[in-house]
Scaffold this active site. Sequence first.
Site, PDB file in Angstrom:
ATOM      1  N   SER A 253     -65.074 -17.565  21.537  1.00  0.00           N
ATOM      2  CA  SER A 253     -65.413 -18.983  21.555  1.00  0.00           C
ATOM      3  C   SER A 253     -66.748 -19.176  22.239  1.00  0.00           C
ATOM      4  O   SER A 253     -67.125 -18.403  23.116  1.00  0.00           O
ATOM      5  CB  SER A 253     -64.353 -19.743  22.342  1.00  0.00           C
ATOM      6  OG  SER A 253     -64.415 -19.314  23.695  1.00  0.00           O
ATOM      7  N   LYS A 254     -67.433 -20.232  21.829  1.00  0.00           N
ATOM      8  CA  LYS A 254     -68.782 -20.402  22.360  1.00  0.00           C
ATOM      9  C   LYS A 254     -68.790 -20.853  23.817  1.00  0.00           C
ATOM     10  O   LYS A 254     -69.818 -20.769  24.472  1.00  0.00           O
ATOM     11  CB  LYS A 254     -69.625 -21.299  21.461  1.00  0.00           C
ATOM     12  CG  LYS A 254     -69.363 -22.764  21.489  1.00  0.00           C
ATOM     13  CD  LYS A 254     -70.449 -23.468  20.664  1.00  0.00           C
ATOM     14  CE  LYS A 254     -70.104 -24.935  20.520  1.00  0.00           C
ATOM     15  NZ  LYS A 254     -70.448 -25.508  19.258  1.00  0.00           N
ATOM     16  N   ARG A 255     -67.661 -21.309  24.299  1.00  0.00           N
ATOM     17  CA  ARG A 255     -67.614 -21.665  25.722  1.00  0.00           C
ATOM     18  C   ARG A 255     -67.697 -20.403  26.592  1.00  0.00           C
ATOM     19  O   ARG A 255     -68.187 -20.425  27.702  1.00  0.00           O
ATOM     20  CB  ARG A 255     -66.306 -22.399  26.043  1.00  0.00           C
ATOM     21  CG  ARG A 255     -66.426 -23.902  25.995  1.00  0.00           C
ATOM     22  CD  ARG A 255     -65.169 -24.588  26.484  1.00  0.00           C
ATOM     23  NE  ARG A 255     -63.949 -24.018  25.932  1.00  0.00           N
ATOM     24  CZ  ARG A 255     -63.056 -23.356  26.650  1.00  0.00           C
ATOM     25  NH1 ARG A 255     -63.223 -23.188  27.944  1.00  0.00           N
ATOM     26  NH2 ARG A 255     -61.970 -22.872  26.074  1.00  0.00           N
ATOM     27  N   LYS A 256     -67.202 -19.301  26.053  1.00  0.00           N
ATOM     28  CA  LYS A 256     -67.099 -18.097  26.886  1.00  0.00           C
ATOM     29  C   LYS A 256     -68.043 -16.979  26.473  1.00  0.00           C
ATOM     30  O   LYS A 256     -68.151 -15.975  27.158  1.00  0.00           O
ATOM     31  CB  LYS A 256     -65.668 -17.562  26.816  1.00  0.00           C
ATOM     32  CG  LYS A 256     -64.652 -18.521  27.380  1.00  0.00           C
ATOM     33  CD  LYS A 256     -63.307 -17.856  27.467  1.00  0.00           C
ATOM     34  CE  LYS A 256     -62.293 -18.764  28.134  1.00  0.00           C
ATOM     35  NZ  LYS A 256     -60.957 -18.213  28.054  1.00  0.00           N
ATOM     36  N   THR A 259     -72.144 -17.133  20.522  1.00  0.00           N
ATOM     37  CA  THR A 259     -71.547 -17.032  19.182  1.00  0.00           C
ATOM     38  C   THR A 259     -72.488 -17.430  18.049  1.00  0.00           C
ATOM     39  O   THR A 259     -72.204 -17.133  16.893  1.00  0.00           O
ATOM     40  CB  THR A 259     -70.308 -17.940  19.041  1.00  0.00           C
ATOM     41  OG1 THR A 259     -70.707 -19.270  19.369  1.00  0.00           O
ATOM     42  CG2 THR A 259     -69.157 -17.503  19.918  1.00  0.00           C
TER      43      THR A 259
END
Length: 481
Positions: A253-256, A259
């Site tokens: 995921s792009k939060r982590k 991406t």
Amino acid sequence: MNEEIRTRIAPSPTGLLHVGTAHTALFNWLFARSKQGKFIMRIEDTDKERSRDEFIDDITDGLIWLGLDWDEGPERGDGYGPYLQSKRFEIYKKYAQELLDNKKAYYCYCTPEELEKERKEQSKNKQAPKYSGRCCNLTESQIAKFKAEGRKPSVRFKVESKQIKFKDLIKGIVEFDTGLFGDFVIMKSDGTPTFMFAGAIDDFLMKISHVIRGEDHLSNTPRQILLDEALNFAIPEYGHLPLILNPDRTKLSKRKNPTSLSEDFIKKGYLPEAMINFLVLMGWSAESGQEFWTLKDLINEFSFDNVGKSPSVFDQKKLDFLNGYYIRKMSIGDLAKIAADFLGKNEMVKDGNKFMVALSLVQERLKNLSEIPEQIEFFFKEPSSYKDIIVPKNGTLEKTKKALVESLKYLEEENDFGRDSLEQLLRAVATKNGFSAGVVLWPIRVALTGKIASPGTFEVLEALGKEESLKRIKKAIEVIK
Ligand code: GLU
């Protein structure tokens, strides 16, 4: 069964090209190319609110950058297009009508609130969520009442309770009990198709022979097979690729994790060769254990037999390693060309020769192209503000001063500024003063580059030349006085 191998990538343009999509595209492309088949690009833009043209551009540009070309797609109207789902609504309506006419689907008037209430109750009773089927047998008067209330119906597919079994290219035999599913929506109340429905229809009409996609779609497959059966469509082969995970083993995921291919990789100066190699090794490996792969070699070697079942963790260090490898492998001329394109209007690019010398100094050390300006800056301008780092870890200010003054004395006398004779000279200075080599070499290197990490002292002296080197060393002696 279709004779020709036809695979597709079917991105929804609701965001920038995600590495997961690039990964799926690569496996589809490789399979098609390795079998002399066709690779198709289908844009799944049925969600009018969230789909944007700029995302279509980002996705197509990214795949082209990777070298994954397609044979049929939005810009190529031939074949079985149009390849934008937003241009195919009439087709989906026609098939929905066919299912309604055959009583394989029905109108559902339930409101989102009613459905939510049903789900909550099921969860309270520890039941799995499943649509009750309550609109399946509505009477004429119930329908009239809903219509009078202004309710707009969705269309639901009637799920026949049975076992669906298929042979996944990667996972092997997979089995589902469709009795657990509940009737699912194929046309939303706004008249647009669900992705499940549009995808099944298009895979058939576009003669897709192999649907290769992420494992997150596995549970959609039995539903799409049911639709294929209801519509008398040939059922494609399926392959579900193992997922890519964040380092903490949650779904990428792009939060982590980075991406976006364009924002996080292209703009940061990663090379397509490295990206391809990185992507393919997440899931696939060669029997020989070979680590470095070009697209061309992969076409010959690729097979689903060597795609693993377990998920891969996104490993930034591995990507950096691969990118560094491809940067080092390039001729300095090619690197200069690519770096100049990447840096655009940067002042340092203007003097082509100087830029190339500077690059040759740092080529070994680069992990990506965006590090170039910072790493070669010293070559173009005198460094400043290195006062805090000029004394080596185990050294003292006194020793540092002495090392610089002594070195300067000898360097002024030296006419051969080649790295080998400089090395001899400076090691002799260290020995003569009873210093370790680092006590002498560190402050000179910092005086020349202003950096903790840089190419070695002798290379930098040689590249900057005598005049400029002496000027910087003299300045350093002033600075630490
Ligand atoms: N639009 C879907 C996605 O982006 C495609 C799923 C499929 O490959 O069938 O996930």
